[in-house]
Design a protein around this motif. Structure first.
Motif, short mmCIF file in Angstrom:
data_model
loop_
_atom_site.label_atom_id
_atom_site.label_comp_id
_atom_site.label_asym_id
_atom_site.label_seq_id
_atom_site.Cartn_x
_atom_site.Cartn_y
_atom_site.Cartn_z
N PHE B 62 0.79 -1.22 0.00
CA PHE B 62 0.00 0.00 0.00
C PHE B 62 0.83 1.28 0.00
CE2 PHE B 62 0.19 -1.20 4.51
CZ PHE B 62 0.62 -0.02 5.09
N ALA B 248 -6.15 -5.43 8.77
CA ALA B 248 -4.83 -5.90 8.33
C ALA B 248 -3.76 -4.91 8.76
CB ALA B 248 -4.81 -6.07 6.81
N PHE B 249 -4.11 -3.61 8.73
CA PHE B 249 -3.11 -2.62 9.09
C PHE B 249 -2.75 -2.72 10.57
CE2 PHE B 249 -1.63 1.49 10.56
CZ PHE B 249 -0.53 1.63 9.73
N ALA B 251 -3.06 -5.22 12.41
CA ALA B 251 -2.41 -6.51 12.67
C ALA B 251 -0.91 -6.41 12.42
CB ALA B 251 -3.01 -7.60 11.79
N GLN B 252 -0.50 -5.43 11.60
CA GLN B 252 0.93 -5.26 11.34
C GLN B 252 1.67 -4.84 12.60
OE1 GLN B 252 2.84 -4.01 8.15
NE2 GLN B 252 1.21 -4.06 6.66
N ILE B 253 0.98 -4.13 13.47
CA ILE B 253 1.65 -3.65 14.67
C ILE B 253 1.79 -4.80 15.67
CG2 ILE B 253 1.46 -2.02 16.59
CD1 ILE B 253 0.05 -0.17 14.54
N GLY B 254 0.86 -5.73 15.61
CA GLY B 254 0.95 -6.88 16.49
C GLY B 254 -0.42 -7.22 17.01
N ASN B 255 -0.52 -8.35 17.68
CA ASN B 255 -1.82 -8.74 18.19
C ASN B 255 -2.08 -8.07 19.53
OD1 ASN B 255 -4.23 -9.97 18.60
ND2 ASN B 255 -3.53 -11.99 17.98
#
Lengths: 390, 385
Positions: B62, B248-249, B251-255
């Motif tokens: 993106f 999704a964005f 989730a990139q940082i973490g759960n």
């Protein structure tokens, strides 16, 4: 003194009579310590990965104001000027140890969540290894220049799917073949994919431009010469940092997490403290008659006090050790990744160092000390007549 | 004496013990309130996403741009009500650490795509008419003390201005707020035309597209036809719903949600243990009394109710106090950290969930002691010393 030890031994031996209340106190302390250590181990692991990346005899050069490799842009001419700069080391053949690199983002699939995440694809030339600490190919081989071959960092292989050796992968509009895996002492580079810079310039329409330049310095102090040269040369005017400083700044990104960890740890400690106090209060309460008997037999108030306090400290210590042990089993070495400063994933591992474990146990003991203090005072002041209570 | 009176007296018979339990319960709900509000905010991108909004990004990633010409091809597709675009500007104010999310957009269609952004009509008209103006979200205006009409210099960490340097001057034409507390407004948008004419490279490229469909039912079909349009070109696209994109964005940082929920669970587990064991013991101490109550005709069910009621009252009192404190903290933190955590508020659903947890926790912890009390054997209990 013998009295004190006798009462302590007696008190600890009777813990099984109050097993559930004691277990509640132990568990609550263990959970607090576990939560605190989770955050601290995460912060430490992240910082270690980033501070382990930088070296102070490597200069990291970006466009002024860019702040991150992703935003930077450096022309071929500027790279040439850096190659001739003072303070830049040369190899045995006299070639300047300067590596101009590209940094683009591609999608990888995180194994843990099966969602897409940003991975850095770095375009490098022949000098890439010369401007880094030890970097070894542990599987396969290095890519061949001019081809669509990539090598992947060991962390990428661990956290993302589809990067196994010999695998063909599609990144954007091009197909690539994974030919090797590299390690570099747990540094950030292990979270990257590497390919030939010229191939990436073509595929991503970058012309002859690059994004960052790394230069090995003749000594860490030589960065001053390079900076002076950069400031005096109107065609450069770039941002020059030591690589160490550049990554150390990014390592601070987890600082808020450490603050959150301590805040939660302290708030939850108050809850655990109330729990421990409650347990000790009940313990002293249930032993009123026993304590009064001891006093009647001539045991001092101090011994009763020490007995109760030791029980509290003992329970808290067990909780602290259990919490640390649980944290060790669950978190130590846990691999995780998050978005770093360049908008790409940085893979790091949780690190539960002995000093963190000690921090956790100390917190537990503080909870035990305060939780046990007032009940212990009460134990010391048990009136002799309580022996007659029903 | 009513049953409630009995419960109340029993609860405060050992004041210190009750207070200690209340503190433990209070802390668990304080932690719940702080983290629950955060969790809500964290996932708000997904929760608040408009059902009819799609995001189209370059398939590579993106952060990679695509040709400007794409927008008209998308607008021609069936099921597309409105299509707009944005570019990442990489803006910051004065110093590199004052990063401001700044997008270059097509003003009219962008505001149409995001109806939850509230902007007074006169400010809106002013913004649309002046190509060198910008509108900023309220948290940002507050953070830097900006006012309407003020001209601010923004620097870009990516682009250079054709005038030389990397600074752009913008007049603040409007300050926008969000429909909901959690609507993200910590960013600024300005005219894409201005951007496109003043950058030294990357002209006629757009960062991503935002598409409003005629109805959520056609989302899948529109997404497919957009991506088919650009298949096998040099900039292939990937279209997803705004909710999926947000998810999704983050989730990139973490759960983060898993982490936050685990900690809340740890807090509740603790009080379950502390209060549960203490209540069992308290009831055991009262065995004789319970036998007396039974002797004078209290039915087992009523005794059960009395004990459960006592536990429930305990948990609810502690829980409400804890929730009250967390409401105050969240309010204070939300105000002082508006720039970093905009929209950090305790919403009704977070508070109501807390009340549900209180009731559940009270019933569960009260069950065993109440069950023991109910089964108290009169003869045996009376025989106890």
């Amino acid at each position: 003194m013998d009295q004190v030890f006798a009462v302590i031994a007696l008190t600890l031996r009777t813990i099984p009579n109050r097993i559930w209340m004691s277990a509640a106190a132990v568990l609550s302390v263990a959970l607090v310590v576990g939560v605190l250590l989770f955050f601290l181990a995460m912060g430490d692991g992240f910082r270690r990965t980033l501070s382990g990346t930088g070296s102070d005899d490597i200069a990291m050069i970006l466009r002024s104001g860019a702040g991150a490799e992703l935003n930077s842009n450096i022309s071929r001419d500027q790279v040439r000027l850096v190659e001739e700069a003072p303070g830049v080391a040369r190899d045995a053949d006299g070639a300047p140890q300067v590596s101009a690199e590209l940094y683009v983002i591609v999608d990888g699939i995180k194994r843990a969540t099966l969602t897409e995440a940003n991975l850095p694809l770095r375009g490098v030339g022949p000098m890439a290894q010369a401007v880094r600490g030890p970097l070894t190919i542990t599987q396969g081989r290095m890519f061949e220049s001019g081809t669509n071959e990539i090598v992947v960092g060991a962390s990428v292989l661990r956290e993302f799917s589809g990067f196994d050796i010999d695998q063909e992968i599609r990144l954007g509009t091009a197909n690539w073949t994974v030919v090797g895996v590299f390690e570099s002492g747990g540094s950030v580079y292990e979270s990257e994919l590497w390919a030939d810079a010229t191939v990436i310039q073509n595929l991503y329409q970058r012309g002859t431009s690059f994004q960052s330049v790394r230069a090995r310095l003749t000594s860490p102090d030589a960065i001053g010469e390079l900076e002076a040269y950069n400031d005096a040369e109107p065609r450069l005017q770039l941002e020059v940092d030591s690589e160490k400083e550049f990554f150390a700044n990014q390592g601070g990104a987890m600082q808020p997490m450490i603050i959150v960890g301590w805040t939660l740890g302290i708030i939850m400690s108050i809850g655990a403290l109330a729990g421990a106090w409650n347990t000790m209060y009940s313990s002293v309460d249930s032993r009123t008659r026993e304590l009064a008997t001891l006093r009647a037999l001539g045991f001092s108030g101090l011994s009763a006090f020490m007995g109760a306090l030791t029980e509290s400290l003992f329970l808290a210590a067990v909780g602290g050790v259990l919490g640390a042990l649980g944290a060790y089993v669950l978190f130590d070495g846990l691999s995780a990744s998050t978005l770093g400063a360049s908008f790409t994933q940085v893979v790091f591992t949780f690190e539960l160092s002995p000093s963190l474990v000690l921090t956790g146990v100390v917190l537990a003991l503080i909870v035990g000390l305060f939780g046990g203090f007032f009940p212990a005072l009460r134990a010391a002041n048990t009136p002799l007549l309580a022996v007659h209570q029903g | 004496m009513t049953d409630f009176g009995l419960i109340r007296h029993n609860l405060f018979r050992k004041t210190l013990r009750t207070i200690l339990m209340l503190v433990a319960i209070m802390i668990a709900f304080l932690v719940y309130g702080l983290l629950g509000s955060f969790d809500k905010l964290w996932n708000s991108g997904e929760d608040l996403a408009a059902a009819d909004r799609l995001i189209t990004v370059n398939r590579i990633n993106f952060t990679v741009s695509m040709p400007y010409a794409y927008i008209n091809r998308v607008r021609a597709l069936e099921g597309v009500k409105n299509a707009t675009w944005a570019n990442w500007f990489g803006g910051y104010y004065q110093e590199g650490r004052n990063q401001i999310q700044t997008f270059a957009v097509d003003p009219e269609t962008y505001l149409e795509a995001y109806p939850e952004l509230l902007l007074p009509d006169d400010q809106r008209a002013d913004f649309l008419n002046d190509r060198s103006s910008i509108i900023v979200g309220e948290p940002i205006a507050n953070q830097f003390g900006w006012e309407l009409g003020q001209t601010i210099p923004l620097k870009s960490n990516i682009f250079s201005n054709v005038d030389g340097g990397d600074t752009w001057q913008f007049r603040i034409a409007g300050i926008f707020t969000g429909e909901e507390a959690q609507t993200q407004t910590n960013y600024a948008v300005f005219h894409w035309e201005n951007f496109n004419e003043s950058i030294t490279f990357g002209q006629d490229l757009i960062g991503w597209m935002i598409i409003n469909t005629t109805s959520p039912d056609v989302n899948d079909q529109v997404a497919t036809s957009v991506d088919e349009q650009f298949a096998n070109s040099s900039a292939e696209t990937e279209t997803s719903t705004e909710a999926a994109f947000s998810k999704a964005f983050i989730a990139q940082i973490g759960n983060i949600s898993l982490m936050v929920r685990s900690i809340m669970a740890a807090g509740f587990l603790t009080i379950l243990m502390i209060v549960g064991t203490t209540m069992v013991m308290t009831i055991r101490e009262r065995t004789k009394e319970i036998a007396v109550l039974k002797t004078i005709g209290f039915a087992p069910a009523r005794i059960f109710r009395l004990v459960v009621g006592e536990t429930l009252l305990l948990v609810v009192i502690g829980g409400v106090i804890g929730l009250g404190f967390s409401w105050l903290f969240v309010k204070g933190l939300g105000a002082s950290m508006e720039a970093f955590l905009p929209g950090y508020v305790m919403t009704w659903d977070v508070a109501l969930a807390a009340v549900a947890i209180m009731i559940g926790l009270g019933l569960v912890t009260g069950f065993f002691p109440a069950f023991n009390a109910m089964r108290t054997n009169i003869a045996e209990a009376m025989g106890k010393e």
